[in-house]
Scaffold this motif. Structure first.
Motif, PDB file in Angstrom:
ATOM      1  N   LEU A 148       0.891  -1.137   0.092  1.00  0.00           N
ATOM      2  CA  LEU A 148       0.090  -0.045  -0.029  1.00  0.00           C
ATOM      3  C   LEU A 148       1.135   1.277  -0.038  1.00  0.00           C
ATOM      4  O   LEU A 148       1.588   1.480   1.012  1.00  0.00           O
ATOM      5  N   LYS A 149       0.769   2.103  -1.170  1.00  0.00           N
ATOM      6  CA  LYS A 149       1.597   3.172  -0.942  1.00  0.00           C
ATOM      7  C   LYS A 149       0.874   4.519  -0.193  1.00  0.00           C
ATOM      8  O   LYS A 149      -0.434   4.765  -0.665  1.00  0.00           O
ATOM      9  N   VAL A 150       1.484   5.047   0.832  1.00  0.00           N
ATOM     10  CA  VAL A 150       0.835   6.029   1.511  1.00  0.00           C
ATOM     11  C   VAL A 150       1.822   7.241   1.754  1.00  0.00           C
ATOM     12  O   VAL A 150       1.107   8.286   2.167  1.00  0.00           O
ATOM     13  N   VAL A 170       8.172  15.609  -0.655  1.00  0.00           N
ATOM     14  CA  VAL A 170       7.202  14.717   0.286  1.00  0.00           C
ATOM     15  C   VAL A 170       5.609  15.204   0.114  1.00  0.00           C
ATOM     16  O   VAL A 170       5.612  16.152   0.307  1.00  0.00           O
ATOM     17  N   ARG A 171       5.013  14.146  -0.328  1.00  0.00           N
ATOM     18  CA  ARG A 171       3.581  14.308  -0.371  1.00  0.00           C
ATOM     19  C   ARG A 171       3.088  13.018   0.328  1.00  0.00           C
ATOM     20  O   ARG A 171       3.189  12.019   0.268  1.00  0.00           O
ATOM     21  N   SER A 172       2.099  13.184   1.475  1.00  0.00           N
ATOM     22  CA  SER A 172       1.376  12.250   2.184  1.00  0.00           C
ATOM     23  C   SER A 172       0.121  12.095   1.838  1.00  0.00           C
ATOM     24  O   SER A 172      -0.866  12.690   1.268  1.00  0.00           O
ATOM     25  N   ARG A 173      -0.451  10.910   1.883  1.00  0.00           N
ATOM     26  CA  ARG A 173      -1.673  10.081   1.550  1.00  0.00           C
ATOM     27  C   ARG A 173      -2.632  10.586   2.912  1.00  0.00           C
ATOM     28  O   ARG A 173      -2.278  10.081   3.860  1.00  0.00           O
ATOM     29  N   ASP A 174      -3.969  10.839   2.774  1.00  0.00           N
ATOM     30  CA  ASP A 174      -4.735  11.190   3.916  1.00  0.00           C
ATOM     31  C   ASP A 174      -5.074   9.757   4.498  1.00  0.00           C
ATOM     32  O   ASP A 174      -5.049   8.690   3.923  1.00  0.00           O
ATOM     33  N   LYS A 175      -4.942   9.917   5.870  1.00  0.00           N
ATOM     34  CA  LYS A 175      -4.937   8.536   6.612  1.00  0.00           C
ATOM     35  C   LYS A 175      -6.197   7.818   6.573  1.00  0.00           C
ATOM     36  O   LYS A 175      -6.332   6.861   6.326  1.00  0.00           O
ATOM     37  N   LYS A 214       0.109  17.380  12.195  1.00  0.00           N
ATOM     38  CA  LYS A 214      -0.952  16.730  12.611  1.00  0.00           C
ATOM     39  C   LYS A 214      -0.884  15.100  12.527  1.00  0.00           C
ATOM     40  O   LYS A 214      -1.611  14.430  13.584  1.00  0.00           O
ATOM     41  N   GLU A 215      -0.106  14.574  11.569  1.00  0.00           N
ATOM     42  CA  GLU A 215      -0.137  13.094  11.416  1.00  0.00           C
ATOM     43  C   GLU A 215       1.434  12.876  11.331  1.00  0.00           C
ATOM     44  O   GLU A 215       2.025  13.438  10.877  1.00  0.00           O
ATOM     45  N   ASP A 216       1.678  11.505  11.711  1.00  0.00           N
ATOM     46  CA  ASP A 216       3.037  10.983  11.463  1.00  0.00           C
ATOM     47  C   ASP A 216       2.840   9.434  11.056  1.00  0.00           C
ATOM     48  O   ASP A 216       1.915   8.852  11.191  1.00  0.00           O
TER      49      ASP A 216
END
Length: 439
Positions: A148-150, A170-175, A214-216
């Protein structure tokens, strides 16, 4: 129409290739093997080494040879790098850069309708891309484990690496989007999830509110851990600095997390690490390994090492070899340094010749085989949990094969009528000798 896909490179690329296949299937395309004749060929390219570039070119040319009238689509890092340099690769009809793969169907439809005479390049300015590219999967080529790419992109700019120039920042996927996909995969029977990214440890650094993150990665793992039906969570490559007492302790309290940690090293020599811009030293790395071994019982620690990096002296190589020897990894992936045009290291003095790189690589590979044997020996006489993934015949005997949480590949006789009972099931196995381990 018939479509064939071929993936080169990392697990992130593999995820994207399978997501593109799912888009094609939803559109009504018939998916055929890459070596057969197709109307459309999609090659998801890689550019991490010179060899990866060469293989990307070879697969593009092979597709054209298999059907001269087919539409050849080349996506990913190799063609993104070419585009950044203003170049083109012959034999390609459609170039799709990173962060445009989600638009595959729209791009194909437009091309097939208008059929332009010249090559179509669907590239973006990857250096200024801030949006995560949302692709989704409900099934994968594997039947028990789903990658799963996150996260995408990298901000590290190691001096040997082209990836920040082809993948962007860096771009992160919504949790919640991650959790929703994990739930869908669980409903389709998948029991193991592998979280992957270009720089997985950076997950969430772009999610800030009033300057506060907000997230890690840890909050993401906790959310995935709550999904019913998922029995195992495996992590992709981690940077050493993410491993703290708090991080390791939190993971150890989540029983679904596999004690299999790939900590990127690249060199065990401080001078070499500094030239690589790796942002840690060997002592710090060793401390991280000790932390993981403190909170997990005999975890599988694996790593990557580059030999023959620009300016690596015999003394520096020996420091790196000695360090790897001392850490006792389960598996060490050895790479001979490959100059990448456009990176800082390509212009560094005192480049190591290929013959010397090969000599150093062989030394490390020999040590790796011995360390792997030692780690496997440490499990003999123990009971291990195996997630069975395949059934095969050997010498007239039916075997079930799968992996432990530590990623030991185990095979055991399962009888002639046991296929339905073993596949995608977790079972305890007593390890008696090395013959049960597949290499």
């Amino acid at each position: 129409m018939r479509a064939a896909l071929h993936n080169l490179g990392c697990k992130v690329n593999a995820y994207e290739t399978e997501a593109m296949q799912e888009l094609l299937e939803e559109k009504g395309y018939q998916i055929v093997p890459f070596h057969s004749e197709a109307d459309v060929y999609i090659i998801n390219t890689c550019s991490v080494t010179n060899m990866a570039d060469r293989k990307s070119r070879q697969m593009i040319h092979r597709a054209r040879k298999q059907n001269p009238n087919a539409v050849i689509v080349a996506a990913g890092c190799y063609v993104q790098a070419l585009g950044n340099a203003g170049g083109q690769e012959k034999g390609i009809d459609i170039v799709i850069g990173n962060n445009k793969k989600k638009d595959l169907i729209e791009i194909l439809d437009k091309y097939l309708k208008e059929h332009p005479e010249k090559q179509v390049q669907e590239l973006i300015d990857i250096h200024h891309t801030k949006e995560y590219e949302y692709l989704h999967l409900s099934k994968t080529a594997e039947h028990t484990r789903a990658y799963l790419k996150v996260q995408d992109g990298c901000n590290q700019f190691c001096t040997y690496c082209i990836i920040p120039y082809t993948r962007g920042r860096v771009r992160s996927r919504d949790k919640q989007d991650v959790v929703n996909e994990v739930k869908a995969l669980a409903e389709n029977g998948y029991k193991e999830i592998v979280l992957t990214g270009i720089h997985l440890s950076s997950y969430g650094i772009d999610f800030k509110e009033d300057g506060v993150q907000k997230e890690d990665l840890l909050t993401l793992i906790k959310a995935v851990h709550e999904v019913e039906g998922i029995e195992r969570i495996r992590l992709g490559s981690l940077e050493p600095r993410i491993v703290t007492e708090e991080f390791a302790e939190a993971l150890s309290q989540m029983p679904k997390v596999c004690p299999h940690f790939h900590l990127s090293l690249q060199s065990g020599c401080d001078e070499t690490l500094k030239r690589m811009n790796r942002r840690y030293d060997a002592g710090e790395y060793e401390d991280k390994c000790k932390i993981l071994r403190k909170y997990f019982n005999n975890p599988a620690l694996t790593t990557d090492v580059i030999v023959g990096f620009a300016g690596e002296t015999e003394e520096e190589f020996e420091k790196s070899r000695s360090f790897v020897d001392r850490i006792n990894f389960y598996e060490t992936h050895i790479f001979k340094y490959s100059k990448r045009q456009g990176t800082k290291a390509a212009g560094m003095p005192n480049q190591v010749d290929e013959q010397e790189k090969t000599r150093r690589s062989n030394i490390m590979l020999k040590m790796n085989r011995e360390k792997q044997r030692q780690y496997e020996e440490s499990w003999m006489g123990r009971d291990v949990e195996v997630l069975f993934e395949e059934i095969f015949l050997k010498d007239g005997i039916r075997y079930a094969a799968g992996h432990t949480k530590e990623y030991l590949h185990i095979a055991v006789p399962c009888g002639n009528t046991a296929e339905c009972e073993w596949l995608n099931q977790l079972k305890m196995v007593s390890l008696i000798d090395n013959s049960q381990i597949i290499h």
